[in-house]
Scaffold this motif. Structure first.
Motif, PDB file in Angstrom:
ATOM      1  N   THR A  49       0.857  -1.182   0.000  1.00  0.00           N
ATOM      2  CA  THR A  49       0.000   0.000   0.000  1.00  0.00           C
ATOM      3  C   THR A  49       0.897   1.238   0.000  1.00  0.00           C
ATOM      4  OG1 THR A  49      -1.708  -1.153   1.277  1.00  0.00           O
ATOM      5  CG2 THR A  49      -1.819   1.258   1.204  1.00  0.00           C
ATOM      6  N   GLY A  50       0.709   2.106  -0.995  1.00  0.00           N
ATOM      7  CA  GLY A  50       1.515   3.314  -1.065  1.00  0.00           C
ATOM      8  C   GLY A  50       1.201   4.277   0.065  1.00  0.00           C
ATOM      9  N   HIS A  51       2.215   5.038   0.478  1.00  0.00           N
ATOM     10  CA  HIS A  51       2.030   6.034   1.533  1.00  0.00           C
ATOM     11  C   HIS A  51       1.537   7.334   0.917  1.00  0.00           C
ATOM     12  CE1 HIS A  51       2.952   8.728   4.916  1.00  0.00           C
ATOM     13  NE2 HIS A  51       2.969   7.636   5.661  1.00  0.00           N
ATOM     14  N   PRO A  52       0.465   7.924   1.457  1.00  0.00           N
ATOM     15  CA  PRO A  52      -0.117   9.105   0.810  1.00  0.00           C
ATOM     16  C   PRO A  52       0.764  10.346   0.877  1.00  0.00           C
ATOM     17  CG  PRO A  52      -1.196   8.669   2.922  1.00  0.00           C
ATOM     18  CD  PRO A  52      -0.300   7.490   2.644  1.00  0.00           C
ATOM     19  N   GLU A  53       1.722  10.392   1.802  1.00  0.00           N
ATOM     20  CA  GLU A  53       2.501  11.611   1.995  1.00  0.00           C
ATOM     21  C   GLU A  53       3.995  11.423   1.751  1.00  0.00           C
ATOM     22  OE1 GLU A  53       1.632  13.047   5.886  1.00  0.00           O
ATOM     23  OE2 GLU A  53      -0.510  13.328   5.489  1.00  0.00           O
ATOM     24  N   GLU A  54       4.406  10.222   1.373  1.00  0.00           N
ATOM     25  CA  GLU A  54       5.840   9.985   1.169  1.00  0.00           C
ATOM     26  C   GLU A  54       6.030   9.134  -0.079  1.00  0.00           C
ATOM     27  OE1 GLU A  54       9.665   7.913   3.409  1.00  0.00           O
ATOM     28  OE2 GLU A  54       7.905   8.479   4.592  1.00  0.00           O
ATOM     29  N   ALA A  55       6.531   9.760  -1.133  1.00  0.00           N
ATOM     30  CA  ALA A  55       6.767   9.042  -2.380  1.00  0.00           C
ATOM     31  C   ALA A  55       7.813   7.951  -2.169  1.00  0.00           C
ATOM     32  CB  ALA A  55       7.237  10.013  -3.459  1.00  0.00           C
ATOM     33  N   GLY A  56       7.597   6.824  -2.818  1.00  0.00           N
ATOM     34  CA  GLY A  56       8.551   5.739  -2.721  1.00  0.00           C
ATOM     35  C   GLY A  56       8.455   4.927  -1.452  1.00  0.00           C
ATOM     36  N   ARG A  57       7.431   5.163  -0.639  1.00  0.00           N
ATOM     37  CA  ARG A  57       7.246   4.404   0.594  1.00  0.00           C
ATOM     38  C   ARG A  57       6.012   3.515   0.457  1.00  0.00           C
ATOM     39  NH1 ARG A  57       6.445   6.717   6.837  1.00  0.00           N
ATOM     40  NH2 ARG A  57       5.489   4.823   7.677  1.00  0.00           N
ATOM     41  N   TYR A  58       6.152   2.260   0.892  1.00  0.00           N
ATOM     42  CA  TYR A  58       5.065   1.298   0.815  1.00  0.00           C
ATOM     43  C   TYR A  58       4.958   0.547   2.138  1.00  0.00           C
ATOM     44  CZ  TYR A  58       5.557   2.128  -4.190  1.00  0.00           C
ATOM     45  OH  TYR A  58       5.631   2.721  -5.425  1.00  0.00           O
ATOM     46  N   GLU A  59       3.715   0.174   2.466  1.00  0.00           N
ATOM     47  CA  GLU A  59       3.469  -0.611   3.676  1.00  0.00           C
ATOM     48  C   GLU A  59       3.096  -2.040   3.272  1.00  0.00           C
ATOM     49  OE1 GLU A  59       4.238   0.777   6.448  1.00  0.00           O
ATOM     50  OE2 GLU A  59       4.440   2.785   5.560  1.00  0.00           O
ATOM     51  N   ALA A  60       3.625  -3.008   4.025  1.00  0.00           N
ATOM     52  CA  ALA A  60       3.366  -4.421   3.761  1.00  0.00           C
ATOM     53  C   ALA A  60       2.973  -5.109   5.054  1.00  0.00           C
ATOM     54  CB  ALA A  60       4.612  -5.092   3.166  1.00  0.00           C
ATOM     55  N   GLU A  61       2.414  -6.291   4.932  1.00  0.00           N
ATOM     56  CA  GLU A  61       2.066  -7.120   6.086  1.00  0.00           C
ATOM     57  C   GLU A  61       2.674  -8.501   5.849  1.00  0.00           C
ATOM     58  OE1 GLU A  61       0.521  -7.950   9.836  1.00  0.00           O
ATOM     59  OE2 GLU A  61       0.413  -6.024   8.777  1.00  0.00           O
ATOM     60  N   LEU A  62       3.726  -8.812   6.596  1.00  0.00           N
ATOM     61  CA  LEU A  62       4.399 -10.095   6.437  1.00  0.00           C
ATOM     62  C   LEU A  62       3.614 -11.169   7.184  1.00  0.00           C
ATOM     63  CD1 LEU A  62       8.103  -8.943   6.950  1.00  0.00           C
ATOM     64  CD2 LEU A  62       6.784  -9.059   4.824  1.00  0.00           C
ATOM     65  N   GLY A  63       3.159 -12.186   6.445  1.00  0.00           N
ATOM     66  CA  GLY A  63       2.300 -13.199   7.037  1.00  0.00           C
ATOM     67  C   GLY A  63       3.070 -14.304   7.731  1.00  0.00           C
ATOM     68  N   ALA A  64       2.453 -14.854   8.793  1.00  0.00           N
ATOM     69  CA  ALA A  64       3.072 -15.950   9.545  1.00  0.00           C
ATOM     70  C   ALA A  64       3.222 -17.200   8.695  1.00  0.00           C
ATOM     71  CB  ALA A  64       2.242 -16.259  10.791  1.00  0.00           C
ATOM     72  N   GLY A  65       2.420 -17.327   7.640  1.00  0.00           N
ATOM     73  CA  GLY A  65       2.481 -18.498   6.788  1.00  0.00           C
ATOM     74  C   GLY A  65       3.719 -18.576   5.925  1.00  0.00           C
ATOM     75  N   TRP A  66       4.576 -17.533   5.958  1.00  0.00           N
ATOM     76  CA  TRP A  66       5.797 -17.524   5.154  1.00  0.00           C
ATOM     77  C   TRP A  66       7.046 -17.674   6.017  1.00  0.00           C
ATOM     78  CZ3 TRP A  66       4.865 -18.267   0.254  1.00  0.00           C
ATOM     79  CH2 TRP A  66       3.633 -17.855  -0.256  1.00  0.00           C
ATOM     80  N   GLN A  67       6.871 -18.160   7.232  1.00  0.00           N
ATOM     81  CA  GLN A  67       8.016 -18.327   8.125  1.00  0.00           C
ATOM     82  C   GLN A  67       8.816 -19.584   7.799  1.00  0.00           C
ATOM     83  OE1 GLN A  67       5.721 -17.742  11.973  1.00  0.00           O
ATOM     84  NE2 GLN A  67       7.681 -16.835  12.545  1.00  0.00           N
ATOM     85  N   ILE A  68      10.113 -19.489   8.081  1.00  0.00           N
ATOM     86  CA  ILE A  68      11.001 -20.645   8.054  1.00  0.00           C
ATOM     87  C   ILE A  68      12.051 -20.418   9.134  1.00  0.00           C
ATOM     88  CG2 ILE A  68      12.387 -19.625   6.198  1.00  0.00           C
ATOM     89  CD1 ILE A  68      13.053 -22.522   5.340  1.00  0.00           C
ATOM     90  N   GLY A  69      12.250 -21.437   9.967  1.00  0.00           N
ATOM     91  CA  GLY A  69      13.196 -21.260  11.061  1.00  0.00           C
ATOM     92  C   GLY A  69      12.777 -20.110  11.958  1.00  0.00           C
ATOM     93  N   GLY A  70      13.676 -19.171  12.148  1.00  0.00           N
ATOM     94  CA  GLY A  70      13.401 -18.064  13.062  1.00  0.00           C
ATOM     95  C   GLY A  70      12.852 -16.820  12.424  1.00  0.00           C
ATOM     96  N   GLY A  71      12.545 -16.824  11.134  1.00  0.00           N
ATOM     97  CA  GLY A  71      12.070 -15.600  10.499  1.00  0.00           C
ATOM     98  C   GLY A  71      11.279 -15.869   9.236  1.00  0.00           C
TER      99      GLY A  71
END
Length: 275
Positions: free
Chosen positions: A16-38
């Motif tokens: 999701t793009g940031h409305p006030e900062e060009a080149g900034r995006y927000e993401a949500e890292l899902g638990a379903g993509w874990q391996i080992g400790g991260g």
């Protein structure tokens, strides 16, 4: 009216793009993509590559992308900041930084182009791995319980490993440092360039075949993309030739259903630590 169901991978790299900062995006890292400790390093590289694809516009596809993993990512919100360094006729180059709670997790440098316009000429001595048909290979459902516990992301995959390279699962590693098999997403999403970034880091660590079970965190991962993949199964081979000083290299090749080498990668990773 029905709503199309998005692939788990598309949701995993959504931005999701940031409305006030060009080149900034927000993401949500899902638990379903874990391996080992991260969170899996290939998934993180795809998130950063996606952000740069959005920035480059006419150059949507990563052609060469390198990521340095600075700290372990965890499920939850993440911020990606990008900077375009150069925009050329065939390639655009930029950097991306993925952070969580102000801590940088990943720094990327990448050149993007349009793989749909690349010259179709191929001159190669590379040959795809010879594998039994997918239905004669070992599926995730047969993976050791302890492996699934370490790698939730395997449940997102339809991964069929070559029986000749899974002796480690029976306590009989070959010592050759090679694992290969068939890959596609469990939900049926067809491959594209961003997915290839995940596939380059999708198989179990080749150190398993050296008799070294455990998490092998990536230090640096570079992926070269050579063409857009055809729909269908991907053939993937991971191998290593040198483990020294507590680190090993892992080389990967990804071949599409048309028999074309569509991605190559090399990463440096830390060898699993003794239990």
């Amino acid at each position: 009216m029905t709503t199309a169901i998005r692939s788990e991978f598309d949701l995993g790299i959504a931005l999701t793009g940031h409305p006030e900062e060009a080149g900034r995006y927000e993401a949500e890292l899902g638990a379903g993509w874990q391996i080992g400790g991260g969170v899996n390093g290939g998934l993180l590289l795809a998130v950063a590559g996606h952000a740069l694809s959005l920035e480059h516009g006419q150059h949507p596809d990563p052609v060469s992308i390198s990521g340095y993993y600075l700290s372990a990512s965890t499920p939850g919100p993440a911020t990606v900041r990008t900077e375009v360094l150069r925009t050329g006729r065939g390639l655009s180059t930029g950097t991306a930084s993925l952070s969580q709670d102000g801590v940088e997790r990943l720094r990327v440098v990448a050149s993007h182009g349009d793989l749909g316009t690349v010259d179709g000429e191929v001159r190669t001595s590379a040959t795809p791995p010879q594998l039994p048909p997918p239905d004669q290979c070992i599926g995730v459902e047969h993976a050791p319980k302890e492996l699934i516990e370490q790698a939730a992301l395997l449940e997102r995959f339809d991964l069929r490993l070559d029986p000749a390279t899974v002796g480690w699962a029976l306590g009989q590693p070959s010592g050759q440092g090679r694992i290969q098999g068939w890959f596609r997403l469990a939900d049926g999403r067809e491959p594209d360039p961003l997915l290839l970034l995940l596939v380059a880091d999708a198989l179990p660590p080749v150190t398993f075949d050296l008799g070294l079970p455990g998490w092998a965190p990536t230090v640096e991962l570079t992926v070269h993309l050579r063409a857009k993949p055809a729909p269908g199964w991907l053939r993937v081979v991971h191998s290593t030739r040198n483990l020294a000083g507590g680190y090993f290299e892992e080389d990967a090749e990804v071949w599409d259903s048309a028999g074309r080498l569509v991605a190559q990668s090399r990463q440096l990773a830390r060898a699993p630590r003794p239990a």
